[in-house]
Design a protein around this motif. Structure first.
Motif, PDB file in Angstrom:
ATOM      1  N   ILE A 192       0.887  -1.592  -0.365  1.00 55.72           N
ATOM      2  CA  ILE A 192       0.162  -0.052  -0.193  1.00 55.72           C
ATOM      3  C   ILE A 192       0.799   1.008  -0.365  1.00 55.72           C
ATOM      4  O   ILE A 192       0.491   1.922  -1.146  1.00 55.72           O
ATOM      5  CB  ILE A 192      -0.542  -0.056   1.201  1.00 55.72           C
ATOM      6  CG1 ILE A 192      -2.367  -0.972   1.081  1.00 55.72           C
ATOM      7  CG2 ILE A 192      -1.703   1.538   1.925  1.00 55.72           C
ATOM      8  CD1 ILE A 192      -3.420  -0.806   1.785  1.00 55.72           C
ATOM      9  N   HIS A 224       2.308   1.237  -3.222  1.00 54.67           N
ATOM     10  CA  HIS A 224       1.161   2.455  -4.636  1.00 54.67           C
ATOM     11  C   HIS A 224       1.117   3.451  -4.499  1.00 54.67           C
ATOM     12  O   HIS A 224       0.699   4.511  -5.022  1.00 54.67           O
ATOM     13  CB  HIS A 224      -0.096   0.895  -4.621  1.00 54.67           C
ATOM     14  CG  HIS A 224      -0.084  -0.083  -5.358  1.00 54.67           C
ATOM     15  ND1 HIS A 224       0.318  -0.856  -6.050  1.00 54.67           N
ATOM     16  CD2 HIS A 224      -0.068  -1.445  -4.656  1.00 54.67           C
ATOM     17  CE1 HIS A 224       0.624  -1.235  -6.812  1.00 54.67           C
ATOM     18  NE2 HIS A 224       0.211  -2.182  -5.540  1.00 54.67           N
ATOM     19  N   LEU A 225       0.486   3.969  -2.917  1.00 52.19           N
ATOM     20  CA  LEU A 225       0.334   5.188  -2.641  1.00 52.19           C
ATOM     21  C   LEU A 225       1.771   6.095  -3.155  1.00 52.19           C
ATOM     22  O   LEU A 225       1.358   7.811  -3.541  1.00 52.19           O
ATOM     23  CB  LEU A 225      -0.207   4.814  -1.170  1.00 52.19           C
ATOM     24  CG  LEU A 225      -1.546   4.973  -0.749  1.00 52.19           C
ATOM     25  CD1 LEU A 225      -1.595   5.573   1.272  1.00 52.19           C
ATOM     26  CD2 LEU A 225      -2.103   5.820  -1.532  1.00 52.19           C
ATOM     27  N   GLU A 277      -9.175   3.529   2.634  1.00 52.75           N
ATOM     28  CA  GLU A 277     -10.003   1.944   2.380  1.00 52.75           C
ATOM     29  C   GLU A 277     -11.086   3.113   0.798  1.00 52.75           C
ATOM     30  O   GLU A 277     -10.227   2.769  -0.198  1.00 52.75           O
ATOM     31  CB  GLU A 277     -10.967   1.154   2.540  1.00 52.75           C
ATOM     32  CG  GLU A 277      -9.982   0.161   3.484  1.00 52.75           C
ATOM     33  CD  GLU A 277     -11.342  -1.014   4.200  1.00 52.75           C
ATOM     34  OE1 GLU A 277     -12.950  -0.643   3.706  1.00 52.75           O
ATOM     35  OE2 GLU A 277     -11.801  -1.429   5.239  1.00 52.75           O
ATOM     36  N   LEU A 289      -7.731   4.324  -1.513  1.00 49.69           N
ATOM     37  CA  LEU A 289      -7.564   3.598  -2.402  1.00 49.69           C
ATOM     38  C   LEU A 289      -8.088   3.039  -4.072  1.00 49.69           C
ATOM     39  O   LEU A 289      -7.647   3.002  -4.868  1.00 49.69           O
ATOM     40  CB  LEU A 289      -7.224   2.384  -1.649  1.00 49.69           C
ATOM     41  CG  LEU A 289      -5.533   2.701  -1.056  1.00 49.69           C
ATOM     42  CD1 LEU A 289      -5.568   1.409  -0.027  1.00 49.69           C
ATOM     43  CD2 LEU A 289      -5.076   2.709  -1.686  1.00 49.69           C
ATOM     44  N   ILE A 290      -9.280   2.990  -3.313  1.00 45.24           N
ATOM     45  CA  ILE A 290     -10.389   2.787  -4.318  1.00 45.24           C
ATOM     46  C   ILE A 290     -10.736   3.945  -5.314  1.00 45.24           C
ATOM     47  O   ILE A 290     -11.193   3.288  -6.538  1.00 45.24           O
ATOM     48  CB  ILE A 290     -12.118   2.627  -3.896  1.00 45.24           C
ATOM     49  CG1 ILE A 290     -12.055   1.421  -2.809  1.00 45.24           C
ATOM     50  CG2 ILE A 290     -12.836   2.003  -4.465  1.00 45.24           C
ATOM     51  CD1 ILE A 290     -12.778   0.986  -2.023  1.00 45.24           C
ATOM     52  N   VAL A 349      -8.351   6.210  -6.381  1.00 45.65           N
ATOM     53  CA  VAL A 349      -6.839   5.733  -7.298  1.00 45.65           C
ATOM     54  C   VAL A 349      -7.448   4.410  -8.206  1.00 45.65           C
ATOM     55  O   VAL A 349      -6.877   4.760  -9.167  1.00 45.65           O
ATOM     56  CB  VAL A 349      -5.633   5.697  -5.916  1.00 45.65           C
ATOM     57  CG1 VAL A 349      -4.434   5.613  -6.758  1.00 45.65           C
ATOM     58  CG2 VAL A 349      -5.643   7.235  -5.309  1.00 45.65           C
ATOM     59  N   ASP A 350      -8.037   3.769  -8.056  1.00 44.30           N
ATOM     60  CA  ASP A 350      -8.148   2.384  -8.408  1.00 44.30           C
ATOM     61  C   ASP A 350      -9.223   2.694 -10.283  1.00 44.30           C
ATOM     62  O   ASP A 350      -9.138   2.658 -10.820  1.00 44.30           O
ATOM     63  CB  ASP A 350      -8.584   1.307  -7.314  1.00 44.30           C
ATOM     64  CG  ASP A 350      -8.352   0.150  -8.980  1.00 44.30           C
ATOM     65  OD1 ASP A 350      -9.512  -0.727  -8.918  1.00 44.30           O
ATOM     66  OD2 ASP A 350      -7.393   0.026 -10.009  1.00 44.30           O
ATOM     67  N   TYR A 369      -4.549   4.781 -12.567  1.00 44.26           N
ATOM     68  CA  TYR A 369      -3.002   4.429 -11.400  1.00 44.26           C
ATOM     69  C   TYR A 369      -2.544   5.513 -11.966  1.00 44.26           C
ATOM     70  O   TYR A 369      -1.706   5.079 -12.925  1.00 44.26           O
ATOM     71  CB  TYR A 369      -2.821   3.271 -11.570  1.00 44.26           C
ATOM     72  CG  TYR A 369      -1.739   2.532 -10.924  1.00 44.26           C
ATOM     73  CD1 TYR A 369      -0.821   2.492 -10.963  1.00 44.26           C
ATOM     74  CD2 TYR A 369      -2.189   2.150  -9.355  1.00 44.26           C
ATOM     75  CE1 TYR A 369       0.512   2.002 -10.382  1.00 44.26           C
ATOM     76  CE2 TYR A 369      -1.028   1.830  -8.740  1.00 44.26           C
ATOM     77  CZ  TYR A 369       0.189   2.199  -9.225  1.00 44.26           C
ATOM     78  OH  TYR A 369       1.506   1.429  -8.485  1.00 44.26           O
ATOM     79  N   SER A 370      -2.401   6.272 -11.533  1.00 41.22           N
ATOM     80  CA  SER A 370      -1.025   7.655 -11.481  1.00 41.22           C
ATOM     81  C   SER A 370       0.046   8.103 -12.942  1.00 41.22           C
ATOM     82  O   SER A 370      -0.580   6.840 -13.987  1.00 41.22           O
ATOM     83  CB  SER A 370       0.151   6.728 -11.462  1.00 41.22           C
ATOM     84  OG  SER A 370       1.222   7.415 -11.054  1.00 41.22           O
TER      85      SER A 370
END
Lengths: 100, 257
Positions: free
Chosen positions: A9, A12-13, A85, A88-89, A91-92, A96-97
């Motif tokens: 995590i 990814h963050l 949570e 993160l969702i 971002v998905d 993704y970036s």
């Protein structure tokens, strides 16, 4: 393992430039609820209890960390979990970036 | 970046995205991972607090005695001004010049005097420097070398003049003996070059010192008293010299006396 997930995590963050925001969010939440001051107080107690002998950093860590973890109010913890949570969702969802 | 690199990056990125997606969609995994992440962040914050407090306690920022108020950033061992306990526990520094223990609050002015950076203490400093060297010529040189540092602090636009003055003074001093001025009776017309008065003071001081060095070989304590008596005389002498170069009016009036 949980440790792997945690670092994942983090990774990814970090890639998505969200790590700073997240840590800042958590910090402000914790300061707001007074957790930080409580931990400080506990720390000071732990230091001053040993008569005239200041414990080493390692000792302090061993003493204070479990206390600190338990001192986080449940409501705050739950809130933070939810927020993380959802971040993160998001971002998905939104890709993704884009700027890798 | 080369094409191959770009491709590699893209592949990497897509791999990561996939990985992330898997992580996020699996709810249980997501929950546990987020929890551990949060725990980590909390631990980091705790560490930060611990380090901070530990350092403060180690450097004695807090008073260990619990009777007094906690969280005093300064050394709370000394009591209030109003309670007026004891002498203040000021940290003493050792002066590198004179190797004396000086109170921290007085350290800067002491250094100023000790090293001759201040104006009034310039005499003492040059006297000390002069007395430390044995040869008289060395004294002259050393006192001259002491002068530029102070003069440079002064008005810069006088620097050219000062150099000229010093050279001339050098010649004058070498001819002089025992400090008897040959031009004491001169009284010249003066300009109103008030601008150079400030620079003059330092020159005066240096002259005074040089003259003193010639005449006195005693300790600084004695020279203080003698300096007061000599200073007026030497002011006249030095100012008389400067009359040659058309200095300001007050000097001429003194010389006339």
């Amino acid at each position: 393992m949980a440790q792997d997930y945690d670092s994942k995590i983090n990774l990814h963050l970090d890639i998505n430039h969200g790590l700073d925001r997240v840590t800042e969010l958590v910090q402000t939440r914790l300061i707001e609820c007074g957790w930080r001051d409580q931990v400080r107080l506990a720390c000071r107690k732990a230091i001053t209890e040993n008569e005239k002998h200041i414990p080493t950093v390692d000792e302090l860590i061993a003493i204070v960390t479990p206390k600190a973890r338990s001192m986080v109010p449940d409501s705050v913890k739950r809130e933070l979990l939810h927020e993380l949570e959802s971040i993160l969702i998001n971002v998905d969802k939104f890709g993704y970036s884009k700027s890798f | 970046m080369s094409k191959s690199q770009k491709l590699d990056d893209k592949q990497l990125l897509s791999k990561l995205a996939k990985d992330f997606h898997e992580l996020v969609t699996n709810k249980e995994v997501l929950r546990t991972s987020v929890e551990s992440f949060l725990n980590n962040v909390i631990d980091e914050l705790t560490l930060g607090i611990i380090f901070d407090l530990h350092r403060k306690y180690k450097t004695n920022s807090y008073e260990i005695d619990m009777e007094e108020d906690d969280g005093d950033e300064d050394e709370a061992a000394e009591v209030d001004i109003f309670a007026q306990h004891d002498v203040k526990k000021t940290q003493d520094c050792v002066c590198p010049n004179c190797d004396r223990a000086v109170a921290a609050t007085r350290f800067a002015p002491h250094l100023e005097a000790c090293m001759g950076m201040g104006r009034n203490r310039f005499r003492n400093a040059t006297r000390r420097v002069a007395s430390s060297s044995s040869n008289s010529k060395e004294r002259e040189n050393s006192s001259f070398s002491g002068v530029p540092s102070d003069d440079e602090d002064d008005i810069d636009w006088n620097s050219g003049n000062k150099r000229g003055k010093k050279k001339k003074r050098n010649g004058n001093k070498k001819t002089k003996s025992g400090g008897t001025p040959k031009k004491s009776c001169d009284s010249r017309p003066t300009d109103s070059l008030n601008v150079e008065i400030e620079a003059e003071d330092d020159d005066l001081a240096s002259l005074r010192d040089l003259l003193q060095d010639h005449s006195n070989s005693s300790s600084p304590a004695d020279s203080v008293s003698s300096s007061h008596s000599n200073s007026s005389r030497k002011k006249e002498k030095s100012k008389n010299k400067k009359n040659k170069r058309d200095r300001s009016s007050p000097s001429s009036s003194i010389s006339a006396e």
